[in-house]
Design an enzyme around this catalytic site. Sequence first.
Site, PDB file in Angstrom:
ATOM      1  N   GLY A   9       0.639  -1.421  -0.023  1.00 31.04           N
ATOM      2  CA  GLY A   9       0.060   0.156  -0.013  1.00 31.04           C
ATOM      3  C   GLY A   9       0.932   1.303  -0.089  1.00 31.04           C
ATOM      4  O   GLY A   9       0.160   2.315   0.361  1.00 31.04           O
ATOM      5  N   HIS A  35       2.284   0.876 -13.109  1.00 33.69           N
ATOM      6  CA  HIS A  35       2.867  -0.227 -13.261  1.00 33.69           C
ATOM      7  C   HIS A  35       4.491  -0.257 -13.236  1.00 33.69           C
ATOM      8  O   HIS A  35       4.962   0.878 -13.728  1.00 33.69           O
ATOM      9  CB  HIS A  35       2.829  -0.939 -14.951  1.00 33.69           C
ATOM     10  CG  HIS A  35       3.303  -2.160 -15.420  1.00 33.69           C
ATOM     11  ND1 HIS A  35       3.207  -3.406 -14.812  1.00 33.69           N
ATOM     12  CD2 HIS A  35       4.521  -2.407 -15.933  1.00 33.69           C
ATOM     13  CE1 HIS A  35       3.837  -4.378 -15.247  1.00 33.69           C
ATOM     14  NE2 HIS A  35       4.939  -3.874 -15.989  1.00 33.69           N
TER      15      HIS A  35
HETATM   16  C1  GAR Z   1       4.328  -1.188  -7.063  1.00 32.35           C
HETATM   17  O1  GAR Z   1       5.341  -1.431  -7.292  1.00 32.35           O
HETATM   18  C2  GAR Z   1       3.259  -1.438  -8.427  1.00 32.35           C
HETATM   19  O2  GAR Z   1       3.755  -0.695  -9.460  1.00 32.35           O
HETATM   20  C3  GAR Z   1       3.138  -2.608  -8.624  1.00 32.35           C
HETATM   21  O3  GAR Z   1       3.008  -3.453  -7.269  1.00 32.35           O
HETATM   22  C4  GAR Z   1       3.646  -2.629  -6.471  1.00 32.35           C
HETATM   23  C5  GAR Z   1       2.868  -2.388  -5.162  1.00 32.35           C
HETATM   24  O4  GAR Z   1       3.446  -1.712  -4.213  1.00 32.35           O
HETATM   25  N1  GAR Z   1       2.193  -3.204  -9.480  1.00 32.35           N
HETATM   26  C6  GAR Z   1       2.020  -4.138 -10.421  1.00 32.35           C
HETATM   27  O5  GAR Z   1       3.206  -4.807 -10.519  1.00 32.35           O
HETATM   28  C7  GAR Z   1       0.923  -4.310 -11.127  1.00 32.35           C
HETATM   29  N2  GAR Z   1       0.973  -5.355 -12.483  1.00 32.35           N
HETATM   30  P1  GAR Z   1       2.512  -0.981  -3.115  1.00 32.35           P
HETATM   31  O6  GAR Z   1       1.437  -1.859  -2.786  1.00 32.35           O
HETATM   32  O7  GAR Z   1       3.346  -0.349  -2.076  1.00 32.35           O
HETATM   33  O8  GAR Z   1       1.859   0.185  -3.764  1.00 32.35           O
END
Ligand code: GAR
Length: 203
Positions: A13, A110
């Site tokens: 998050g 992404h």
């Molecule tokens: C982030 O790096 C986002 O870009 C990636 O998951 C992570 C979530 O981090 N999303 C993907 O890979 C979607 N394909 P967060 O929960 O700390 O925001």
Amino acid sequence: MGIRIAVLASGRGSNLVAIMHSIAEGKIDGKIAVVLSDKEEAKALEHAKNAGIAAYHVNPKAYDTKEAYEKELLRIIGEADCQLICLAGYMRILSPYFISQAHCPVMNIHPALLPAFPGLHGQRQALEYGAKVAGCTVHFVDEGMDSGAIILQKVVPVLDNDTEDTLSARILEQEHKAYSEAIQLFSQGRLEVCGRIVKVKGE
Ligand code: GAR
């Protein structure tokens, strides 16, 4: 006052928290109306609840079909009267049903420079491919995987001694900026979408 935003998240998050900070600092004219997660243990739910934001775990396994699960997500989002749905580390692919039935645009962040390295582990893919730059992409979600119209991208260098962790951290810093910027442009009505091309009005 600005737009009402629904955030879908599966994990840590940090992008959600970055959006919350941007709202608090007046960098986004909007409000997070609801946070939804497919994972009960998602830290994102905790962050939202601590900030007094409505936050729900909707368990996909509790529904007979993906459509029934997504219908429930859409019901909650509709009740919260949201004008934008933001995927922030939401690790499920939304079905065409969701996209066609959503009453508002869906954005995603992404951790790669799309169309390179879609899918899981964008950062690892860039590193293993030997790319010299990496970064992140904020895009509208369409019915494909990471294939929707690109709103904005931020670039970081890939260093010779990078590991997946160091590169991911450098990209994440840019993700936090990029997502808030994209949401604010949307909130200000400055995104003009023409097919795949998103133009920013007033630039
Ligand atoms: C982030 O790096 C986002 O870009 C990636 O998951 C992570 C979530 O981090 N999303 C993907 O890979 C979607 N394909 P967060 O929960 O700390 O925001």
